[in-house]
Write a protein that holds these residues in place. Sequence first.
Motif, PDB file in Angstrom:
ATOM      1  N   GLY A  35       0.746  -1.346   0.110  1.00  0.00           N
ATOM      2  CA  GLY A  35       0.125  -0.093  -0.087  1.00  0.00           C
ATOM      3  C   GLY A  35       0.799   1.490   0.001  1.00  0.00           C
ATOM      4  O   GLY A  35       0.665   2.128   0.932  1.00  0.00           O
ATOM      5  N   ASP A  58       1.216  -1.710  -4.472  1.00  0.00           N
ATOM      6  CA  ASP A  58      -0.147  -1.288  -4.051  1.00  0.00           C
ATOM      7  C   ASP A  58      -1.086  -2.160  -5.138  1.00  0.00           C
ATOM      8  O   ASP A  58      -0.710  -2.899  -5.973  1.00  0.00           O
ATOM      9  CB  ASP A  58      -0.407   0.393  -4.755  1.00  0.00           C
ATOM     10  N   GLN A  59      -2.491  -1.783  -4.658  1.00  0.00           N
ATOM     11  CA  GLN A  59      -3.366  -2.544  -5.369  1.00  0.00           C
ATOM     12  C   GLN A  59      -3.253  -2.281  -6.877  1.00  0.00           C
ATOM     13  O   GLN A  59      -3.248  -1.205  -7.382  1.00  0.00           O
ATOM     14  CB  GLN A  59      -4.935  -1.802  -5.139  1.00  0.00           C
ATOM     15  N   ASP A  85      -2.382  -6.991  -4.573  1.00  0.00           N
ATOM     16  CA  ASP A  85      -3.758  -6.749  -3.916  1.00  0.00           C
ATOM     17  C   ASP A  85      -3.673  -7.998  -2.679  1.00  0.00           C
ATOM     18  O   ASP A  85      -3.257  -9.246  -3.207  1.00  0.00           O
ATOM     19  CB  ASP A  85      -4.889  -7.158  -4.678  1.00  0.00           C
ATOM     20  N   ALA A 102       1.959   1.313   5.994  1.00  0.00           N
ATOM     21  CA  ALA A 102       1.580   2.468   6.470  1.00  0.00           C
ATOM     22  C   ALA A 102       0.360   2.689   6.178  1.00  0.00           C
ATOM     23  O   ALA A 102      -0.140   2.934   4.951  1.00  0.00           O
ATOM     24  CB  ALA A 102       2.599   3.705   6.418  1.00  0.00           C
ATOM     25  N   ASN A 103      -0.626   2.936   7.459  1.00  0.00           N
ATOM     26  CA  ASN A 103      -1.948   3.356   7.176  1.00  0.00           C
ATOM     27  C   ASN A 103      -2.762   2.672   6.037  1.00  0.00           C
ATOM     28  O   ASN A 103      -3.607   3.093   5.353  1.00  0.00           O
ATOM     29  CB  ASN A 103      -1.827   5.025   6.482  1.00  0.00           C
TER      30      ASN A 103
HETATM   31  C1  LIG Z   1      -4.558   5.630   3.337  1.00  0.00           C
HETATM   32  S1  LIG Z   1      -3.653   4.783   1.821  1.00  0.00           S
HETATM   33  C2  LIG Z   1      -1.828   4.986   2.746  1.00  0.00           C
HETATM   34  C3  LIG Z   1      -0.815   5.018   1.626  1.00  0.00           C
HETATM   35  C4  LIG Z   1       0.716   5.494   2.004  1.00  0.00           C
HETATM   36  N1  LIG Z   1       1.078   3.968   2.796  1.00  0.00           N
HETATM   37  C5  LIG Z   1       0.737   6.493   2.974  1.00  0.00           C
HETATM   38  O1  LIG Z   1       0.999   6.199   4.602  1.00  0.00           O
HETATM   39  O2  LIG Z   1       0.441   7.359   2.971  1.00  0.00           O
HETATM   40  C6  LIG Z   1      -3.959   3.227   2.047  1.00  0.00           C
HETATM   41  C7  LIG Z   1      -3.270   2.570   0.953  1.00  0.00           C
HETATM   42  O3  LIG Z   1      -3.690   1.095   0.964  1.00  0.00           O
HETATM   43  C8  LIG Z   1      -3.941   0.761  -0.261  1.00  0.00           C
HETATM   44  N2  LIG Z   1      -4.532  -0.595  -0.125  1.00  0.00           N
HETATM   45  C9  LIG Z   1      -5.976  -0.614   0.075  1.00  0.00           C
HETATM   46  N3  LIG Z   1      -6.556  -1.891   0.003  1.00  0.00           N
HETATM   47  C10 LIG Z   1      -5.414  -2.687  -0.371  1.00  0.00           C
HETATM   48  C11 LIG Z   1      -5.261  -4.081  -0.753  1.00  0.00           C
HETATM   49  N4  LIG Z   1      -6.185  -4.946  -0.646  1.00  0.00           N
HETATM   50  N5  LIG Z   1      -4.069  -4.435  -1.065  1.00  0.00           N
HETATM   51  C12 LIG Z   1      -3.132  -3.560  -1.170  1.00  0.00           C
HETATM   52  N6  LIG Z   1      -3.217  -2.383  -0.991  1.00  0.00           N
HETATM   53  C13 LIG Z   1      -4.228  -1.811  -0.500  1.00  0.00           C
HETATM   54  C14 LIG Z   1      -4.615   1.824  -0.874  1.00  0.00           C
HETATM   55  O4  LIG Z   1      -4.513   1.492  -2.400  1.00  0.00           O
HETATM   56  C15 LIG Z   1      -3.687   2.865  -0.456  1.00  0.00           C
HETATM   57  O5  LIG Z   1      -2.463   2.984  -1.285  1.00  0.00           O
END
Ligand SMILES: C[S@@+](CC[C@H](N)C(=O)[O-])C[C@H]1O[C@@H](n2cnc3c(N)ncnc32)[C@H](O)[C@@H]1O
Length: 200
Positions: A35, A58-59, A85, A102-103
């Motif tokens: 992510g 990322d997704q 994903d 993160a997050n």
């Molecule tokens: C709030 S953002 C955080 C982005 C970055 N890590 C930050 O701290 O600013 C949440 C992230 O989780 C990713 N995400 C959500 N569902 C996901 C999944 N099923 N698999 C992988 N990544 C996912 C989103 O695409 C997004 O990039």
Amino acid sequence: MTDKPFSQACENNKHPILAQLRRWLPEAGLVLEIGTGTGQHAVCFAEALPTLTWQPSDQPGAEAYCLPWLAEANRDNIRPPLALDVSASSWPVTAAAAVFSANTAHIMAWPEVEAMFRGVARLLVPASVFCLYGPFNVHGHFTSASNQAFDQYLRSQKASMGIRDIDDLTALASKVGMVLEQDIEMPANNRLLVWRRLDG
Ligand SMILES: C[S@@+](CC[C@H](N)C(=O)[O-])C[C@H]1O[C@@H](n2cnc3c(N)ncnc32)[C@H](O)[C@@H]1O
């Protein structure tokens, strides 16, 4: 002006996170980031930790979002971002010296959080760590009024989102062979949870 995506929270929090990652990440090897988002964390950490190889992901459809930051940084120790994903049955990475995210846990639905822990446990080499940063609840309680308001906001946007409780994550981790080694309070009511993959 720049057309890079930008997160103020990333700018505010990346150096405190880096200070902890210096303690917990290995000297060398591949670090998978789940992510990645804007790429600000990836660039900051890869620049500061040049003996590591950073693997953003990322997704599917979101993995290219970080490209402007990666292109500007132009670093040999950042790999091109992968579409990953966490719910996918197979991941495009099969082994990692560490994982960082993160997050993400409050954005993913709970089954996705479960899938993330299962997938991370599969690819971590024994005794290596999964560093998970963000807002978390402690023993069923919000750690601040602002986190409680944030949780309400998330749930109003999408019922499956919400701040996760460390106890629930700990139970989940134990099912996949990971233990919570350290729970670190961070600025802005966030935490860094360090999970360690057990042997065998
Ligand atoms: C709030 S953002 C955080 C982005 C970055 N890590 C930050 O701290 O600013 C949440 C992230 O989780 C990713 N995400 C959500 N569902 C996901 C999944 N099923 N698999 C992988 N990544 C996912 C989103 O695409 C997004 O990039």
